[in-house]
Design a protein around this motif. Structure first.
Motif, mmCIF file in Angstrom:
data_model
loop_
_atom_site.group_PDB
_atom_site.id
_atom_site.type_symbol
_atom_site.label_atom_id
_atom_site.label_comp_id
_atom_site.label_asym_id
_atom_site.label_seq_id
_atom_site.Cartn_x
_atom_site.Cartn_y
_atom_site.Cartn_z
ATOM 1 N N UNK A 194 32.137 81.058 69.675
ATOM 2 C CA UNK A 194 32.317 82.199 70.576
ATOM 3 C C UNK A 194 33.698 82.827 70.437
ATOM 4 N N UNK A 195 34.696 82.036 70.123
ATOM 5 C CA UNK A 195 36.064 82.552 70.042
ATOM 6 C C UNK A 195 36.300 83.433 68.823
ATOM 7 N N UNK A 196 35.362 83.448 67.880
ATOM 8 C CA UNK A 196 35.519 84.242 66.659
ATOM 9 C C UNK A 196 34.822 85.598 66.718
ATOM 10 N N UNK A 197 34.162 85.906 67.837
ATOM 11 C CA UNK A 197 33.439 87.179 67.921
ATOM 12 C C UNK A 197 34.409 88.355 67.926
ATOM 13 N N UNK A 198 34.221 89.329 67.009
ATOM 14 C CA UNK A 198 35.112 90.493 66.948
ATOM 15 C C UNK A 198 34.635 91.624 67.856
ATOM 16 N N UNK A 199 35.504 92.605 68.033
ATOM 17 C CA UNK A 199 35.119 93.816 68.757
ATOM 18 C C UNK A 199 34.111 94.603 67.932
ATOM 19 N N UNK A 200 33.255 95.331 68.631
ATOM 20 C CA UNK A 200 32.362 96.279 67.976
ATOM 21 C C UNK A 200 33.158 97.558 67.706
ATOM 22 N N UNK A 201 32.623 98.493 66.921
ATOM 23 C CA UNK A 201 33.304 99.791 66.781
ATOM 24 C C UNK A 201 33.525 100.474 68.130
ATOM 25 N N UNK A 202 32.552 100.373 69.040
ATOM 26 C CA UNK A 202 32.722 100.933 70.388
ATOM 27 C C UNK A 202 33.866 100.216 71.105
ATOM 28 N N UNK A 203 33.935 98.894 70.961
ATOM 29 C CA UNK A 203 35.002 98.115 71.570
ATOM 30 C C UNK A 203 36.369 98.504 71.040
ATOM 31 N N UNK A 204 36.453 98.786 69.752
ATOM 32 C CA UNK A 204 37.725 99.225 69.167
ATOM 33 C C UNK A 204 38.168 100.550 69.790
ATOM 34 N N UNK A 250 23.609 82.510 67.081
ATOM 35 C CA UNK A 250 23.338 81.091 67.286
ATOM 36 C C UNK A 250 24.216 80.256 66.362
ATOM 37 N N UNK A 251 24.894 79.286 66.935
ATOM 38 C CA UNK A 251 25.744 78.398 66.160
ATOM 39 C C UNK A 251 27.130 78.943 65.850
ATOM 40 N N UNK A 252 27.404 80.195 66.233
ATOM 41 C CA UNK A 252 28.695 80.811 65.962
ATOM 42 C C UNK A 252 29.713 80.378 67.023
#
Length: 154
Positions: free
Chosen positions: A21-31, A17-19
């Motif tokens: 959206x463009x700053x969300x990083x990949x998860x370890x699974x995403x990496x 909340x309040x973050x």
């Protein structure tokens, strides 16, 4: 002839909340997803490829897994449109190959438009690639689906 490779960003951390959206990083699974797909792409991609990515953190991290230079383009942000994307890559007049690292729904909408499907019926899974080719046959433009691959199958 032109190739358009659409690569959806890999799995990202859910938004807070309040973050921004463009700053969300990949998860370890995403990496791991990005690394698997990048390894497959590296074996397939032609010389002279242009790579374009949304400036969102998760798409930049996905593109970085490929280890090739890329340009960040605001037209590829989540609120972009298929028309923005196709104008940016110069489809279908362009030549060569362009890799676009971006977001749903615009990647799926773009693929649906090019393949003559209703926009709501085409969705790319996180980390997946659709490889399309524009060609001319008997005086008509055709879009050919060359590959559709999810990192879960690599």
């Amino acid at each position: 002839m032109m190739d358009l490779i659409l690569w959806r960003h890999a799995e990202a951390r859910p938004g807070q909340e309040g973050e921004d959206d463009l700053l969300r990083p990949l998860t370890p699974r995403g990496e791991k997803q990005a690394a698997r797909m990048a390894a497959w792409l590296e074996r397939q991609l032609p010389q002279g490829l242009r790579t374009l990515a949304s400036p969102a953190r998760r798409t930049e991290q996905t593109a970085l897994a490929l280890g090739r230079p890329f340009k960040r383009r605001a037209e590829l942000l989540p609120q972009g449109s298929p028309a923005d994307l196709l104008t940016l890559v110069r489809w279908p007049q362009g030549r060569g190959a362009v890799l676009v690292v971006g977001h749903q729904p615009v990647l799926g909408q773009t693929a649906a438009q090019l393949l003559g499907m209703p926009a709501a019926q085409c969705t790319l899974r996180k980390g997946a690639v659709l490889w399309l080719r524009q060609r001319q046959r008997q005086g008509e433009n055709q879009t050919v689906l060359l590959a559709a691959l999810s990192p879960d199958f690599l």
